[in-house]
Design a protein around this motif. Structure first.
Motif, PDB file in Angstrom:
ATOM      1  N   VAL A  82     -16.222  39.724  56.758  1.00  0.00           N
ATOM      2  CA  VAL A  82     -15.685  39.392  55.443  1.00  0.00           C
ATOM      3  C   VAL A  82     -14.301  40.023  55.335  1.00  0.00           C
ATOM      4  N   TYR A  83     -13.383  39.337  54.675  1.00  0.00           N
ATOM      5  CA  TYR A  83     -12.041  39.869  54.446  1.00  0.00           C
ATOM      6  C   TYR A  83     -12.041  40.771  53.221  1.00  0.00           C
ATOM      7  N   ALA A  84     -11.344  41.898  53.334  1.00  0.00           N
ATOM      8  CA  ALA A  84     -11.238  42.793  52.192  1.00  0.00           C
ATOM      9  C   ALA A  84     -10.547  42.102  51.014  1.00  0.00           C
ATOM     10  N   LEU A  90     -17.560  34.618  53.299  1.00  0.00           N
ATOM     11  CA  LEU A  90     -18.418  35.178  54.334  1.00  0.00           C
ATOM     12  C   LEU A  90     -18.347  34.291  55.573  1.00  0.00           C
ATOM     13  N   TYR A  91     -18.202  34.919  56.722  1.00  0.00           N
ATOM     14  CA  TYR A  91     -18.186  34.181  57.981  1.00  0.00           C
ATOM     15  C   TYR A  91     -19.464  34.483  58.755  1.00  0.00           C
ATOM     16  N   LEU A  92     -20.087  33.449  59.280  1.00  0.00           N
ATOM     17  CA  LEU A  92     -21.344  33.583  60.008  1.00  0.00           C
ATOM     18  C   LEU A  92     -21.223  32.886  61.350  1.00  0.00           C
ATOM     19  N   TYR A 104     -27.097  38.818  54.263  1.00  0.00           N
ATOM     20  CA  TYR A 104     -27.381  39.912  53.334  1.00  0.00           C
ATOM     21  C   TYR A 104     -26.402  41.072  53.543  1.00  0.00           C
ATOM     22  N   HIS A 105     -26.103  41.393  54.802  1.00  0.00           N
ATOM     23  CA  HIS A 105     -25.162  42.481  55.086  1.00  0.00           C
ATOM     24  C   HIS A 105     -23.785  42.174  54.509  1.00  0.00           C
ATOM     25  N   GLU A 106     -23.298  40.971  54.747  1.00  0.00           N
ATOM     26  CA  GLU A 106     -21.967  40.617  54.238  1.00  0.00           C
ATOM     27  C   GLU A 106     -21.961  40.526  52.721  1.00  0.00           C
ATOM     28  N   LEU A 107     -23.069  40.082  52.125  1.00  0.00           N
ATOM     29  CA  LEU A 107     -23.172  40.098  50.662  1.00  0.00           C
ATOM     30  C   LEU A 107     -23.137  41.534  50.140  1.00  0.00           C
ATOM     31  N   GLY A 108     -23.598  42.473  50.973  1.00  0.00           N
ATOM     32  CA  GLY A 108     -23.490  43.883  50.590  1.00  0.00           C
ATOM     33  C   GLY A 108     -22.043  44.309  50.450  1.00  0.00           C
ATOM     34  N   GLY A 228     -20.923  42.506  60.475  1.00  0.00           N
ATOM     35  CA  GLY A 228     -19.510  42.548  60.814  1.00  0.00           C
ATOM     36  C   GLY A 228     -18.759  43.515  59.934  1.00  0.00           C
ATOM     37  N   GLY A 229     -17.581  43.911  60.361  1.00  0.00           N
ATOM     38  CA  GLY A 229     -16.782  44.840  59.601  1.00  0.00           C
ATOM     39  C   GLY A 229     -15.942  44.142  58.562  1.00  0.00           C
ATOM     40  N   VAL A 230     -15.278  44.950  57.749  1.00  0.00           N
ATOM     41  CA  VAL A 230     -14.340  44.416  56.767  1.00  0.00           C
ATOM     42  C   VAL A 230     -13.025  44.194  57.475  1.00  0.00           C
TER      43      VAL A 230
END
Length: 247
Positions: A82-84, A90-92, A104-108, A228-230
């Motif tokens: 995900v971009y800050a 969200l990219y999957l 769920y992680h990226e939604l976090g 993934g990271g920000v």
């Protein structure tokens, strides 16, 4: 007589409905609706990804969230990112091992940027005994551990799953909370996502000037790792930001 039995059943049925309403109403009043999931063209997404959002046991951001199925820009080995500057994009990765956990992680991360306050981040760090300064610092940064906490709470709710299921996200960050830490982290999320809380002051405070946070690239012979990271704020987006995207 039959008609007398029907007359008795009607009040009992109404009473049952009233009792059910009393039980359900407080939860419904405090729950945030799942965001509307759209694809890269702005069309609504149905099917599994939409059901995953409905199945989440934690509050989520409202409005619309864009899910782009494909490699992360500039980081094709990531399973998700995900971009800050665009936390609702969200990219999957199509080859991801556990796509539900990645979403769920990226939604976090989205939840972190849009609904958390600084006090929430401090509470989470206290719960996890993280004493180092910063939200994005270190090999296992608090921001990523929070995204892992959000994913675990979304999947399993307030009760921590057995230790054998703590690797549900297959993350690089090795998030292994105790039962107390899991419950406390979920409580922070539920409190931060409550509609009443969002109307109160201070308003949600996104982390200031987030530095780039990248994962270690997974070995080519293994599936892409979720979580993934920000991505750095300065990286260009491959798609134009639609003017109507947002809450």
């Amino acid at each position: 007589m039959a008609w007398q039995r029907d007359r008795l059943r009607a009040p009992l049925a109404l009473l049952a409905v009233a009792v059910a309403a009393l039980v359900i109403a407080p939860w419904a009043a405090s729950a945030r609706p799942a965001p509307r999931l759209i694809d890269k063209h702005g069309r609504q997404i149905h099917g599994k990804p939409a059901r995953w959002l409905q199945q989440s046991r934690m509050p989520m951001v409202g409005g619309r969230v864009r899910l782009i199925v494909g490699g992360c820009p500039h980081q094709p080995t990531f399973a998700g990112c995900v971009y800050a500057r665009r936390p609702r994009w969200l990219y999957l990765n199509e080859g991801a091992y556990n796509p539900k956990s990645i979403v769920y992680h990226e939604l976090g991360h989205t939840f972190d940027f849009e609904l958390l306050r600084r006090s929430d981040r401090k509470k989470f760090k206290r719960v996890m005994h993280l004493k180092r300064p910063g939200w994005f610092a270190g090999k296992g940064p608090p921001s990523e551990l929070f995204a892992e906490a959000y994913a675990l709470c979304s999947r399993f709710g307030m009760k921590r799953p057995p230790a054998s299921k703590l690797d549900w996200t297959h993350s690089l960050y090795h998030y292994r909370p105790s039962k107390r830490q899991h419950k406390a982290s979920c409580a922070i999320i539920k409190s931060a996502g409550a509609p009443k809380r969002q109307r109160a002051k201070p308003k949600p405070q996104p982390p200031a000037n987030p530095p780039p946070v990248f994962e270690e690239d997974p070995p080519p012979s293994k599936p892409a790792q979720p979580g993934g990271g920000v991505l750095p704020p300065g990286l260009p987006s491959p798609l134009p930001l639609p003017p109507t995207l947002g809450i």
